[in-house]
Design a protein around this motif. Structure first.
Motif, mmCIF file in Angstrom:
data_model
loop_
_atom_site.group_PDB
_atom_site.id
_atom_site.type_symbol
_atom_site.label_atom_id
_atom_site.label_comp_id
_atom_site.label_asym_id
_atom_site.label_seq_id
_atom_site.Cartn_x
_atom_site.Cartn_y
_atom_site.Cartn_z
ATOM 1 N N ASN A 139 41.916 44.067 44.759
ATOM 2 C CA ASN A 139 42.301 42.659 44.897
ATOM 3 C C ASN A 139 43.613 42.514 45.664
ATOM 4 O O ASN A 139 43.796 41.570 46.441
ATOM 5 N N ILE A 140 44.526 43.460 45.452
ATOM 6 C CA ILE A 140 45.832 43.371 46.102
ATOM 7 C C ILE A 140 45.740 43.745 47.582
ATOM 8 O O ILE A 140 46.294 43.073 48.448
ATOM 9 N N PHE A 141 45.029 44.823 47.872
ATOM 10 C CA PHE A 141 44.971 45.354 49.238
ATOM 11 C C PHE A 141 43.632 45.053 49.902
ATOM 12 O O PHE A 141 43.087 45.869 50.645
ATOM 13 N N ILE A 190 40.977 62.638 38.879
ATOM 14 C CA ILE A 190 40.695 61.234 39.216
ATOM 15 C C ILE A 190 41.930 60.382 39.010
ATOM 16 O O ILE A 190 42.258 59.515 39.838
ATOM 17 N N ASP A 191 42.669 60.609 37.917
ATOM 18 C CA ASP A 191 43.898 59.852 37.672
ATOM 19 C C ASP A 191 44.920 60.067 38.781
ATOM 20 O O ASP A 191 45.588 59.116 39.230
ATOM 21 N N LEU A 192 45.062 61.307 39.232
ATOM 22 C CA LEU A 192 46.014 61.591 40.313
ATOM 23 C C LEU A 192 45.650 60.831 41.583
ATOM 24 O O LEU A 192 46.512 60.241 42.247
ATOM 25 N N ILE A 193 44.373 60.819 41.926
ATOM 26 C CA ILE A 193 43.935 60.118 43.138
ATOM 27 C C ILE A 193 44.167 58.620 42.998
ATOM 28 O O ILE A 193 44.628 57.958 43.935
ATOM 29 N N ILE A 194 43.860 58.065 41.815
ATOM 30 C CA ILE A 194 44.064 56.628 41.593
ATOM 31 C C ILE A 194 45.532 56.263 41.756
ATOM 32 O O ILE A 194 45.873 55.230 42.352
ATOM 33 N N MET A 195 46.420 57.120 41.256
ATOM 34 C CA MET A 195 47.842 56.796 41.292
ATOM 35 C C MET A 195 48.416 56.857 42.715
ATOM 36 O O MET A 195 49.297 56.090 43.067
ATOM 37 N N VAL A 196 47.927 57.777 43.552
ATOM 38 C CA VAL A 196 48.480 57.901 44.907
ATOM 39 C C VAL A 196 47.737 57.025 45.913
ATOM 40 O O VAL A 196 48.235 56.811 47.023
ATOM 41 N N LEU A 197 46.580 56.503 45.527
ATOM 42 C CA LEU A 197 45.762 55.725 46.463
ATOM 43 C C LEU A 197 46.506 54.555 47.100
ATOM 44 O O LEU A 197 46.436 54.365 48.323
ATOM 45 N N PRO A 198 47.252 53.727 46.344
ATOM 46 C CA PRO A 198 47.906 52.575 46.971
ATOM 47 C C PRO A 198 49.214 52.899 47.680
ATOM 48 O O PRO A 198 49.740 52.045 48.406
ATOM 49 N N PRO A 244 43.745 22.919 42.161
ATOM 50 C CA PRO A 244 43.288 23.345 40.857
ATOM 51 C C PRO A 244 42.382 24.553 40.902
ATOM 52 O O PRO A 244 41.962 25.041 39.875
ATOM 53 N N SER A 245 42.050 25.045 42.096
ATOM 54 C CA SER A 245 41.129 26.172 42.201
ATOM 55 C C SER A 245 41.815 27.467 41.817
ATOM 56 O O SER A 245 42.967 27.689 42.132
ATOM 57 N N PHE A 246 41.099 28.335 41.126
ATOM 58 C CA PHE A 246 41.612 29.636 40.746
ATOM 59 C C PHE A 246 40.769 30.734 41.360
ATOM 60 O O PHE A 246 40.628 31.804 40.789
ATOM 61 N N GLU A 247 40.143 30.494 42.521
ATOM 62 C CA GLU A 247 39.294 31.488 43.163
ATOM 63 C C GLU A 247 40.128 32.661 43.659
ATOM 64 O O GLU A 247 41.275 32.498 44.045
ATOM 65 N N PRO A 248 39.576 33.864 43.650
ATOM 66 C CA PRO A 248 40.272 34.985 44.291
ATOM 67 C C PRO A 248 40.377 34.751 45.782
ATOM 68 O O PRO A 248 39.579 34.017 46.364
ATOM 69 N N TYR A 249 41.360 35.376 46.408
ATOM 70 C CA TYR A 249 41.580 35.178 47.838
ATOM 71 C C TYR A 249 40.552 35.977 48.618
ATOM 72 O O TYR A 249 40.562 37.189 48.638
ATOM 73 N N ASN A 250 39.620 35.289 49.237
ATOM 74 C CA ASN A 250 38.603 35.934 50.049
ATOM 75 C C ASN A 250 38.285 35.044 51.230
ATOM 76 O O ASN A 250 38.966 34.041 51.482
ATOM 77 N N SER A 251 37.251 35.394 51.968
ATOM 78 C CA SER A 251 36.946 34.656 53.182
ATOM 79 C C SER A 251 36.628 33.198 52.891
ATOM 80 O O SER A 251 37.028 32.291 53.617
ATOM 81 N N SER A 252 35.887 32.925 51.807
ATOM 82 C CA SER A 252 35.516 31.548 51.515
ATOM 83 C C SER A 252 36.723 30.731 51.088
ATOM 84 O O SER A 252 36.852 29.562 51.432
ATOM 85 N N SER A 253 37.639 31.350 50.332
ATOM 86 C CA SER A 253 38.822 30.607 49.912
ATOM 87 C C SER A 253 39.741 30.331 51.085
ATOM 88 O O SER A 253 40.443 29.336 51.115
ATOM 89 N N GLU A 262 49.793 37.590 40.967
ATOM 90 C CA GLU A 262 49.861 37.883 39.545
ATOM 91 C C GLU A 262 50.782 39.043 39.228
ATOM 92 O O GLU A 262 51.545 38.991 38.289
ATOM 93 N N THR A 263 50.723 40.116 39.976
ATOM 94 C CA THR A 263 51.428 41.323 39.596
ATOM 95 C C THR A 263 52.830 41.358 40.191
ATOM 96 O O THR A 263 53.216 40.515 40.992
#
Length: 316
Positions: A110-112, A176-184, A281-290, A300-301
């Motif tokens: 969602n962030i990237f 898997i945890d190591l890859i998740i942590m360095v991925l971003p 008032p919309s709370f849609e995620p940021y995507n092409s339609s939004s 959020e983060t």
């Protein structure tokens, strides 16, 4: 064991509650990553309950009852309760860790979302994590066939090498945890931020290294148990109990650390600066339609605002 079970029963519930509160403060609806963490929390709580049942009604962390010849009474009801709790804990732990990892990966996506390379890498990792969760759940379930919680050799059941399976699960869990942590991290260091800010933002993403440390500790515990098991096979419930409580600790801390990057609105709220309000008032995620409709996602983060803006508008 009872105290540990109670602590790690309530702690992850508190942090997931704070996550929902932060979402409410930022006027955002629940997303897929939130629903996944709810699943991870449910199985983590189930692990704690299993530990409590095994400790109160079973022989978890207690010495086995033996006969006049010093041999364990295998039909002791408390010992059988311990065996069932240990068996359940392994499967519940895999499900909790798998859903928690998936929640964190979906949050990162969602962030990237604007990076195709990151989307591809995270999609592959999501598939690997889902496969890991399913495969080790069924591996634990079918440790013996027909299915039974009594997997020790002295029951003469047709079982695979459970210790080797636990080793494989722990090692792949750590990888898997190591890859998740360095991925971003490559994405973060591309941002137009001061070095100190990059370090601060990166720290948010690598908080999960605490779970990696617990995973490594659990693996070390498995290795120790595996090397000494034959010396204590008549006191299974005492010497193998760390398998249960380390699983419980890991699942609970994984849920807690996966929630930390989402709690920025609470910090903002208590500092007297209310989270930014949406003009719509919309709370849609940021995507092409939004983008077409003019709706924008409320960050959020801790670092989501800077990340989204700087990735899309590096010239700023």
């Amino acid at each position: 064991m009872i105290i540990l079970g109670l602590i790690f029963l309530f702690l992850p519930c508190i942090f997931v509650g704070l996550r929902v509160w932060a979402k409410w403060l930022s006027r955002r609806s629940l997303q897929a990553d939130d629903y996944l963490i709810f699943g991870g929390l449910a199985f983590s709580v189930a692990c704690s309950i299993t530990q409590l049942i095994g400790s109160i009604h079973g022989l978890l962390s207690q010495h086995e009852t033996v006969d006049s010849h010093g041999q364990p009474l295998l039909q002791d009801p408390k010992f059988l309760t311990y065996q069932r709790c240990k068996f359940s804990s392994q499967m519940l732990g895999v499900l909790s860790l798998g859903l928690t990892k998936l929640s964190l990966l979906v949050l990162f996506r969602n962030i990237f979302a604007v990076s195709r390379a990151f989307n591809l890498a995270s999609a592959i990792l999501i598939a690997i994590t889902a496969a890991w969760t399913v495969s080790f759940f069924f591996s634990n379930l079918f440790t013996c066939y027909p299915i039974t919680a009594l997997v020790e050799e002295y029951y003469n059941n047709n079982c695979l090498d459970s210790l080797a399976m636990w080793y494989a699960g722990c090692i792949t869990d750590v990888l898997i945890d190591l890859i998740i942590m360095v991925l971003p991290l490559p994405m973060v260091f591309k941002l137009q931020l001061a070095p100190k800010q990059k370090v601060a933002v990166s720290a948010v993403f690598v908080m999960g290294t605490g779970v990696i440390a617990i995973s490594i500790t659990r693996l070390a515990m498995y290795v120790k148990i595996g090397s000494t098991y034959l010396d204590h096979y008549t006191d299974d419930s005492y010497y193998i109990s760390p398998i249960v409580f380390w699983t419980n600790i890991e699942t609970a801390l994984a849920v807690i650390l996966a929630c930390l990057p989402t709690l920025r609105p609470l910090w903002t709220f208590y500092r007297g600066r209310h989270p930014a309000k949406s003009a719509s008032p919309s709370f849609e995620p940021y995507n092409s339609s939004s983008r077409r409709s003019g709706h924008k996602r409320i960050p959020e983060t801790y670092n989501e605002l800077d990340t989204i803006n700087l990735i899309r508008h590096p010239e700023r």
